[in-house]
Design an enzyme around this catalytic site. Structure first.
Site, PDB file in Angstrom:
ATOM      1  N   ASP A  69       0.826  -1.186   0.106  1.00 17.19           N
ATOM      2  CA  ASP A  69      -0.039  -0.056   0.085  1.00 17.19           C
ATOM      3  C   ASP A  69       0.778   1.196  -0.058  1.00 17.19           C
ATOM      4  O   ASP A  69       0.732   2.152  -0.770  1.00 17.19           O
ATOM      5  CB  ASP A  69      -0.959  -0.163   1.133  1.00 17.19           C
ATOM      6  CG  ASP A  69      -2.251  -0.803   1.006  1.00 17.19           C
ATOM      7  OD1 ASP A  69      -2.496  -1.360  -0.104  1.00 17.19           O
ATOM      8  OD2 ASP A  69      -2.825  -1.160   1.981  1.00 17.19           O
TER       9      ASP A  69
ATOM     10  N   ARG B 213       1.395   5.276  17.172  1.00 11.17           N
ATOM     11  CA  ARG B 213       0.952   6.361  16.084  1.00 11.17           C
ATOM     12  C   ARG B 213       1.144   7.886  16.332  1.00 11.17           C
ATOM     13  O   ARG B 213       1.659   8.481  15.585  1.00 11.17           O
ATOM     14  CB  ARG B 213      -0.554   6.200  16.020  1.00 11.17           C
ATOM     15  CG  ARG B 213      -1.154   4.558  15.503  1.00 11.17           C
ATOM     16  CD  ARG B 213      -0.404   4.373  14.443  1.00 11.17           C
ATOM     17  NE  ARG B 213      -0.668   2.929  13.694  1.00 11.17           N
ATOM     18  CZ  ARG B 213      -0.084   2.307  13.076  1.00 11.17           C
ATOM     19  NH1 ARG B 213       1.414   2.489  12.628  1.00 11.17           N
ATOM     20  NH2 ARG B 213      -0.751   1.181  12.223  1.00 11.17           N
TER      21      ARG B 213
ATOM     22  N   ASP C 124      -6.365   3.915  13.308  1.00 10.26           N
ATOM     23  CA  ASP C 124      -5.242   4.377  12.997  1.00 10.26           C
ATOM     24  C   ASP C 124      -5.102   5.752  12.428  1.00 10.26           C
ATOM     25  O   ASP C 124      -4.506   6.596  12.564  1.00 10.26           O
ATOM     26  CB  ASP C 124      -4.019   3.422  12.270  1.00 10.26           C
ATOM     27  CG  ASP C 124      -3.580   2.274  13.206  1.00 10.26           C
ATOM     28  OD1 ASP C 124      -3.590   2.522  14.468  1.00 10.26           O
ATOM     29  OD2 ASP C 124      -3.647   1.247  12.684  1.00 10.26           O
TER      30      ASP C 124
ATOM     31  N   SER D  70      -4.078  -8.015   8.372  1.00  7.37           N
ATOM     32  CA  SER D  70      -3.562  -6.619   8.429  1.00  7.37           C
ATOM     33  C   SER D  70      -2.518  -6.694   9.730  1.00  7.37           C
ATOM     34  O   SER D  70      -3.288  -6.659  10.877  1.00  7.37           O
ATOM     35  CB  SER D  70      -4.603  -5.456   8.312  1.00  7.37           C
ATOM     36  OG  SER D  70      -4.186  -4.415   8.833  1.00  7.37           O
TER      37      SER D  70
HETATM   38  N1  ARG Z   1      -7.109  -2.521  16.883  1.00  4.26           N
HETATM   39  C1  ARG Z   1      -5.796  -2.257  17.213  1.00  4.26           C
HETATM   40  C2  ARG Z   1      -5.512  -0.428  17.609  1.00  4.26           C
HETATM   41  O1  ARG Z   1      -6.618  -0.096  16.892  1.00  4.26           O
HETATM   42  C3  ARG Z   1      -4.773  -2.469  16.264  1.00  4.26           C
HETATM   43  C4  ARG Z   1      -4.646  -1.788  15.010  1.00  4.26           C
HETATM   44  C5  ARG Z   1      -3.575  -2.532  14.025  1.00  4.26           C
HETATM   45  N2  ARG Z   1      -3.296  -1.817  12.940  1.00  4.26           N
HETATM   46  C6  ARG Z   1      -3.220  -2.304  11.828  1.00  4.26           C
HETATM   47  N3  ARG Z   1      -3.058  -1.376  10.764  1.00  4.26           N
HETATM   48  N4  ARG Z   1      -3.228  -3.519  11.556  1.00  4.26           N
HETATM   49  O2  ARG Z   1      -4.763  -0.097  18.028  1.00  4.26           O
END
Ligand code: ARG
Length: 331
Positions: free
Chosen positions: A14, A94, A123, A174
């Site tokens: 991506d 993040r 995210d 993912s």
């Molecule tokens: N659900 C988790 C969070 O919001 C993990 C997110 C993982 N992100 C990803 N792009 N796979 O913190």
């Protein structure tokens, strides 16, 4: 001269496609920024790949130490665990990534930052909210939220533009990973009836395959922060790395959670967080021995509040009362 954008670059499909797509669609020069948060990867070849795909500049920042001292350890002191399960590895990282994007954008005189998030997850909100807080003048570009391509179309787009498509491009999951843990979502995991296949785990052994003998470790804390392992003084990064492999080897740190996302949906997530699981438990046990009953009760409530703030990257959305945090309409 073209405007510049600083893109958070992972080297995956991506964000590689995003380099080309931004250059074409937005007619901007793309500076790729890859951030080492403890995932074992060859960052030099990721950097080279960014340049090959069309970035005008590619940078790598090792942010492991600042991640542990300024983000992870305060969360450990706070006992921050989202919904009683998730130690927040992705959520904690993040805002740091956003900060590094903004710092780089200011150094480079860029007009925008970009990230590879889709419009479905938490995210994107964390990146958008953090960027808006730090540098409201910067534009935010989220190619995967804007381009409307399916996975197959992205692969096809990449092939058409000479972007190497990794064999793992068809991984149904993912994944996000850093020192505090690994997050896996999508694919068969979306069905909570399905037991996660063994292939989703990389940091932890299946408990059934772990050594039979228990492993005893001694962790020294100072002011709520882990400072030594079995009597050996270690910096935060080395301590967390060491504990990740010891606990992971012993099948500790698998978490299976149906979680309430801040965009208003539930999602089934698998986490691996060996060091985080051990350190958070040890810290709670230490507090149980040293704090009064009322201090503990108060701390538990604050811990939940703190975890929610980390998870949502903010307070509630001002536009949509059903959202626990600003959605991207509000950024
Ligand atoms: N659900 C988790 C969070 O919001 C993990 C997110 C993982 N992100 C990803 N792009 N796979 O913190």
């Amino acid at each position: 001269m073209k405007d510049k954008v600083v893109l958070a670059y992972s080297g995956g499909l991506d964000t590689s496609a995003a380099i080309k797509w931004i250059a074409e669609r937005h007619d901007m020069d793309v500076v790729a920024l890859s951030i080492d948060l403890g995932m074992e990867r060859d960052y030099e070849s990721i950097r080279q790949k960014a340049l090959k795909v069309g970035a005008t500049k590619a940078l790598v920042v090792d942010a492991k130490a600042v991640f542990i001292t300024d983000y992870v350890f305060p969360a450990l002191q706070a006992d921050a665990i989202y919904e009683g399960q998730y130690p927040l590895a992705t959520a904690l990282a993040r805002p740091l990534i956003a900060k590094l994007l903004v710092d780089t954008a200011l150094q480079e005189g860029a007009a925008a930052v970009a990230h590879g998030c889709t419009g479905k997850g938490n995210d994107q909100v964390r990146f958008d909210v953090s960027t808006a807080a730090l540098a409201p003048h910067l534009k935010i570009i989220a190619p995967a939220r804007e381009w409307g391509m399916t996975r197959e179309q992205t692969v096809e787009y990449a092939q058409r533009h000479g972007i190497p498509v990794p064999v793992t491009a068809d991984s149904p999951y993912s994944v996000d990973e850093n020192l505090w843990g690994r997050s896996v979502e999508c694919g068969v995991l979306e069905d909570p009836w399905v037991e996660p296949p063994e292939e989703v785990y990389t940091l932890t052994k299946a408990p059934a395959d772990a050594p039979n003998e228990p492993l005893y470790i001694e962790i020294g804390f100072e002011g709520g922060i882990a400072v030594n392992l079995d009597g050996q003084e270690l910096d935060g990064v080395a301590l967390v790395e060491g504990l990740n492999s010891l606990a992971g080897e012993h099948g500790v740190g698998r978490i299976d959670h149906v979680e309430n996302r801040l965009v208003g949906i539930k999602s089934r997530e698998i986490y691996e967080a060996p060091a985080a699981t051990v350190l958070l438990l040890a810290h709670l046990a230490l507090e149980q021995m040293t704090l009064s009953r009322d201090q503990i009760r108060f701390k538990q409530r604050m811990a939940q509040e703190y975890a929610d703030l980390v998870y949502t990257a903010s307070g509630p959305c001002r536009l949509c009362p059903e959202h626990a945090a600003p959605c991207h309409r509000d950024s």
